[in-house]
Design a protein around this motif. Structure first.
Motif, mmCIF file in Angstrom:
data_model
loop_
_atom_site.group_PDB
_atom_site.id
_atom_site.type_symbol
_atom_site.label_atom_id
_atom_site.label_comp_id
_atom_site.label_asym_id
_atom_site.label_seq_id
_atom_site.Cartn_x
_atom_site.Cartn_y
_atom_site.Cartn_z
ATOM 1 N N GLY A 150 0.821 -1.205 0.000
ATOM 2 C CA GLY A 150 0.000 0.000 0.000
ATOM 3 C C GLY A 150 0.856 1.256 0.000
ATOM 4 N N GLY A 151 1.010 1.879 1.179
ATOM 5 C CA GLY A 151 1.843 3.062 1.284
ATOM 6 C C GLY A 151 1.044 4.345 1.295
ATOM 7 N N VAL A 154 -1.936 5.680 -1.928
ATOM 8 C CA VAL A 154 -2.979 4.757 -2.384
ATOM 9 C C VAL A 154 -4.262 5.502 -2.735
ATOM 10 N N ARG A 156 -4.737 8.127 -4.236
ATOM 11 C CA ARG A 156 -4.777 8.612 -5.614
ATOM 12 C C ARG A 156 -4.461 7.526 -6.636
ATOM 13 N N ASN A 159 -3.372 0.567 -4.683
ATOM 14 C CA ASN A 159 -2.375 -0.345 -4.129
ATOM 15 C C ASN A 159 -1.522 -0.920 -5.256
ATOM 16 N N SER A 349 -8.527 -1.765 8.438
ATOM 17 C CA SER A 349 -9.214 -0.815 7.557
ATOM 18 C C SER A 349 -10.718 -0.901 7.791
ATOM 19 N N LEU A 350 -11.375 0.189 7.464
ATOM 20 C CA LEU A 350 -12.806 0.362 7.714
ATOM 21 C C LEU A 350 -13.425 1.141 6.578
ATOM 22 N N PRO A 351 -14.756 1.032 6.417
ATOM 23 C CA PRO A 351 -15.407 2.023 5.564
ATOM 24 C C PRO A 351 -15.066 3.410 6.130
ATOM 25 N N ILE A 352 -14.653 4.328 5.285
ATOM 26 C CA ILE A 352 -14.172 5.630 5.766
ATOM 27 C C ILE A 352 -15.246 6.334 6.597
ATOM 28 N N HIS A 380 -3.603 6.056 7.129
ATOM 29 C CA HIS A 380 -3.991 6.534 5.800
ATOM 30 C C HIS A 380 -5.517 6.591 5.736
ATOM 31 N N ASP A 383 -7.660 6.060 2.726
ATOM 32 C CA ASP A 383 -7.926 4.683 2.289
ATOM 33 C C ASP A 383 -8.702 3.901 3.350
ATOM 34 N N ASN A 385 -7.599 3.255 6.254
ATOM 35 C CA ASN A 385 -6.590 2.408 6.905
ATOM 36 C C ASN A 385 -6.028 3.088 8.150
ATOM 37 N N ALA A 428 -5.018 -4.576 6.726
ATOM 38 C CA ALA A 428 -5.271 -3.657 5.615
ATOM 39 C C ALA A 428 -4.176 -3.730 4.573
ATOM 40 N N GLU A 429 -2.910 -3.556 5.019
ATOM 41 C CA GLU A 429 -1.837 -3.534 4.027
ATOM 42 C C GLU A 429 -0.670 -4.444 4.352
ATOM 43 N N HIS A 430 -0.570 -4.947 5.568
ATOM 44 C CA HIS A 430 0.613 -5.728 5.929
ATOM 45 C C HIS A 430 0.534 -7.189 5.507
ATOM 46 N N ASN B 104 -17.868 7.210 2.410
ATOM 47 C CA ASN B 104 -16.965 6.125 2.022
ATOM 48 C C ASN B 104 -16.787 6.091 0.508
ATOM 49 N N GLY B 182 -16.664 -2.688 1.461
ATOM 50 C CA GLY B 182 -16.383 -1.406 0.806
ATOM 51 C C GLY B 182 -15.052 -0.853 1.262
ATOM 52 N N LEU B 183 -13.999 -1.661 1.124
ATOM 53 C CA LEU B 183 -12.686 -1.275 1.658
ATOM 54 C C LEU B 183 -11.680 -1.035 0.540
ATOM 55 N N ARG B 184 -10.864 0.001 0.713
ATOM 56 C CA ARG B 184 -9.789 0.291 -0.248
ATOM 57 C C ARG B 184 -8.551 -0.557 -0.007
ATOM 58 N N LYS B 185 -8.426 -1.083 1.192
ATOM 59 C CA LYS B 185 -7.270 -1.912 1.528
ATOM 60 C C LYS B 185 -7.760 -3.119 2.310
ATOM 61 N N ASN B 187 -5.821 -6.848 2.876
ATOM 62 C CA ASN B 187 -4.848 -7.889 2.522
ATOM 63 C C ASN B 187 -4.983 -9.075 3.468
#
Lengths: 474, 474
Positions: A150-151, A154, A156, A159, A349-352, A380, A383, A385, A428-430, B104, B182-185, B187
């Motif tokens: 990720g980083g 993301v 924009r 991943n 990570s969650l729905p924003i 982040h 995302d 995250n 989420a990303e790890h 979201n 509905g997640l962007r990340k 893994n």
């Protein structure tokens, strides 16, 4: 027998074989020194056909293969298990930038190419490869794709998965699939590359990839804003996306206690804003025009945010040095946490839209398990995250730290249950690696776990590729 | 026996069963009227559990299931085969917009939701669902995802695959996988949804999906530019991406003969520019600020392009009506071609950098097969996607058209060989369906075809889901 195996291995492919105990040691232990395994050797093939020959050799001898990129992963996915009957595969000698095509906006590189060298090759062609993370000086392209890295951009650019157009893969039976296409549209069947991306090397070895490049921005701008609560941060994100659209390239949330911790532990650091707030947001824009335009857009955004009461104070960096100082607060967080003492880390990570609600609910859940716990939240948010870390109460003694360690699983489970209740993800990303194989199984539907296990069985019936990672051993 | 089957079918699930010959007829023949099949009935379940019950019934009775969305596909993927021992599955009664989450930036809908209704639900929440194509008034979300639909804004927002965050899928064994996140990340293992996207209903039935939304642009601007050759169009794309970055949302190439054909067949149409040129480009920008800013950016781009000699004339639309007139030329192309007579169509993609070279090489190859052939080229060049259509020589009589029909396969093969030599795809956005099953197999590596066949076998061992499509019958 070990000697005979070594002889046979050396003959199996062209490349380097490292068996020396001292040379092997750094490859047996992960970056955070939480896992140490054993292996016959680390091998560095020189060509894709050599990787294939090695894989066939492993299959014939029933030897497991553990692929290792920069060995910078955080979930124990990059080091061998302790069976000892395994090989570590490194693509360090397959690190060429094969092709840069600025008119197609693509770059093709071998899997062992270090991320920073991919970024640099893109820059030399006047293009941007946007994948960017802390380990970029040592992690590899194949590792990034295998873990769907990720980083910070993301929001924009997506991943690692979203940046990949084509792969070359060595399959567990030693066949090579050349799927190195640089096409934006290709509907000629199942999109097989998606199976290997994020599979952490359990289904195939990514030996080369074709990735997307982008135009380089004309100017980048950073702002640091104080917000009254996490809900306001989410509203600020929506406003920023509406005002800046795709120019918004980073949106990081940092809690007040997390900023205070950095300021305490980082000599000479000061807050970019005077106001003390429960949360701060670090925003970055990448502008196609120029610095003046980027500044004007940021100023308009902040004015609107003040008006709406979702920002209480803000600073816009007026120089690269100032921008770097803003980012330093964000990047120094893990170090400040280490200086503060042990903590229990989570990468969720969650729905924003539910981030504010999550922070309230998870905070209460943690306090029930460990009264007085200090919670450091950052991540982040663009995302969805969050890095959600729990530390022992202020002034804890060694005994209290021992108690926290003992209740580590209970703390994590309390948090993960809140995450699951909000349809979020516990990684989420790890990734999964060896750390989260059983935990993940507890939060996924049986039908999903069964599909994963059957796909693993289909591709790797002998179970030689990174066994015990992502999917439990059959 | 047929009667008993019908009785049993009606009892198998809640929903509508259409067996009446007249009511069934439009569902048995595809949109272009190239394929007609037979079926026991068309069924319209009301809930996901009913789809699952139906699937189990099909498995028990050895009846094939052909999913059909808006029946607007171009490759014969949406109509049943002629075995007659099949059911057509329609999600017409499962078309609800389940949830729109503006913070979201996601929307969840049932698979039968018509694309236009998804776009409208997003718009009502002040957001954009950017998937847009000719059939949007009748095609469905499940169909779009199953075929990985493309369309006119892929350059900026990606294909249907890129817009999807989560799926609910009914598997061939009747199990339901709820992957509606509905997640962007995320893994936490293999990204299983990727298998079902673009699989054309051969691996699972997509009953619901969560998709990404975006901010709505503040202004949209259209330009029409004359370019001296296809190579210049590719250079103009790079310049436009550098100047406009993500604001560039469409970049369509239309050859001079194609524009002339439209002007000839569309009453009252006139070229937006005075200059007659071998190629034209239709550009669209979506601006986050306002119309004045969008216009200024387009003017700056065109000035730079003139200076570089890659544009010889250009018009920027000064009103919505003018913009619509520019787009009408593009959208009228298929109709103008139909009016002109039969033609051999191709939907291909290439590395964008090789488009000029391809047009030269493919043109020569076609002339060798059919001397005097007229070639009409247009397409989404920003995605490397060309619609490359071959018509009989000017003034051809019925005999010449018969000759062209007879050599259709040879013409296509000549073009596909050039495509393959440049590492392109012979099906960019239309898919495989039944039209291209054997052709695709000729242009993919055996290892790739074998992986596809094994995945099909793993998920659908009885071969009941859309048999004979994408992957040949086992």
């Amino acid at each position: 027998m070990a000697h005979a195996l070594s002889e046979s291995l050396r003959a199996a492919f062209q490349g380097r074989v490292i068996e020396d105990r001292d040379a092997l040691a750094p490859h047996l232990t992960d970056y955070r020194k939480r896992w140490t395994g054993r292996s016959i050797a680390l091998v560095q093939p020189e060509r894709t056909e050599d990787v294939a020959a090695l894989v066939r050799w492993c299959g014939e001898h029933g030897v497991s293969l553990f692929p290792q990129g920069g060995n910078t992963g955080l979930v124990g996915g990059s080091v061998p298990d302790d069976s000892g009957h395994s090989i570590i595969l490194s693509l360090a000698r397959m690190n060429a930038i094969v092709d840069v095509d600025p008119y197609n906006n693509t770059l093709t590189a071998q899997g062992g190419a270090v991320l920073a060298s991919v970024q640099e090759a893109a820059a030399r062609a006047g293009r941007l490869f946007p994948l960017s993370l802390g380990a970029e000086g040592s992690c590899t392209l194949a590792g990034n794709l295998s873990t769907n890295a990720g980083g910070i951009q993301v929001l924009r650019y997506g991943n690692a998965r979203d940046l990949c157009l084509g792969l070359e893969v060595v399959l567990p039976d030693g066949q090579v699939w050349n799927g190195l296409r640089g096409l934006r549209k290709d509907n000629t069947g199942y999109d097989l590359k998606q199976l290997f991306i994020g599979a952490e090397g359990t289904l195939g070895i990514i030996t080369a990839a074709t990735v997307k490049l982008f135009p380089r921005p004309a100017a980048q701008m950073t702002a640091f804003a104080a917000v009254p609560d996490a809900h306001s941060a989410v509203k600020l994100l929506a406003l920023a996306q509406s005002c800046l659209s795709a120019s918004l390239t980073a949106f990081e949330l940092i809690s007040g206690p997390a900023v205070a911790l950095v300021l305490h532990h980082m000599p000479g650091a000061r807050s970019p804003v005077e106001t003390q707030a429960p949360y701060y947001v670090l925003l970055e824009s990448s502008d196609a025009e120029n610095e003046a335009h980027a500044t004007a857009r940021f100023e308009a955004l902040m004015a609107a945010a003040f008006e709406d009461g979702i920002v209480t104070d803000a600073a816009i960096a007026s120089s690269l040095a100032q921008s770097a100082a803003f980012w330093k607060i964000r990047h120094h967080l893990p170090e400040a946490q280490t200086a503060d003492g042990e903590n229990v880390k989570h990468d969720i990570s969650l729905p924003i839209s539910r981030i504010g609600e999550f922070i309230d609910a998870a905070g209460a859940a943690v306090q029930r398990v460990l009264p007085g716990a200090r919670i450091f939240v950052f991540g982040h948010v663009g995302d969805g995250n969050l890095h959600y870390n729990v530390s022992a109460p202020a002034g804890s003694d060694a005994e209290a730290y021992r108690a926290m360690r003992a209740s580590e699983k209970t703390i994590s489970q309390a948090i993960y249950d809140v995450v699951a209740g909000m349809n979020g993800s516990i990684s989420a990303e790890h990734g999964v690696g060896q750390l989260r194989v059983s935990t993940v199984a507890g939060y996924k539907q049986p039908v999903e776990m069964a599909m994963m296990a059957r796909i693993k069985q289909l591709f790797d019936p002998k179970g030689i590729f990174n066994p015990g990672r992502v999917v439990a051993r059959q």
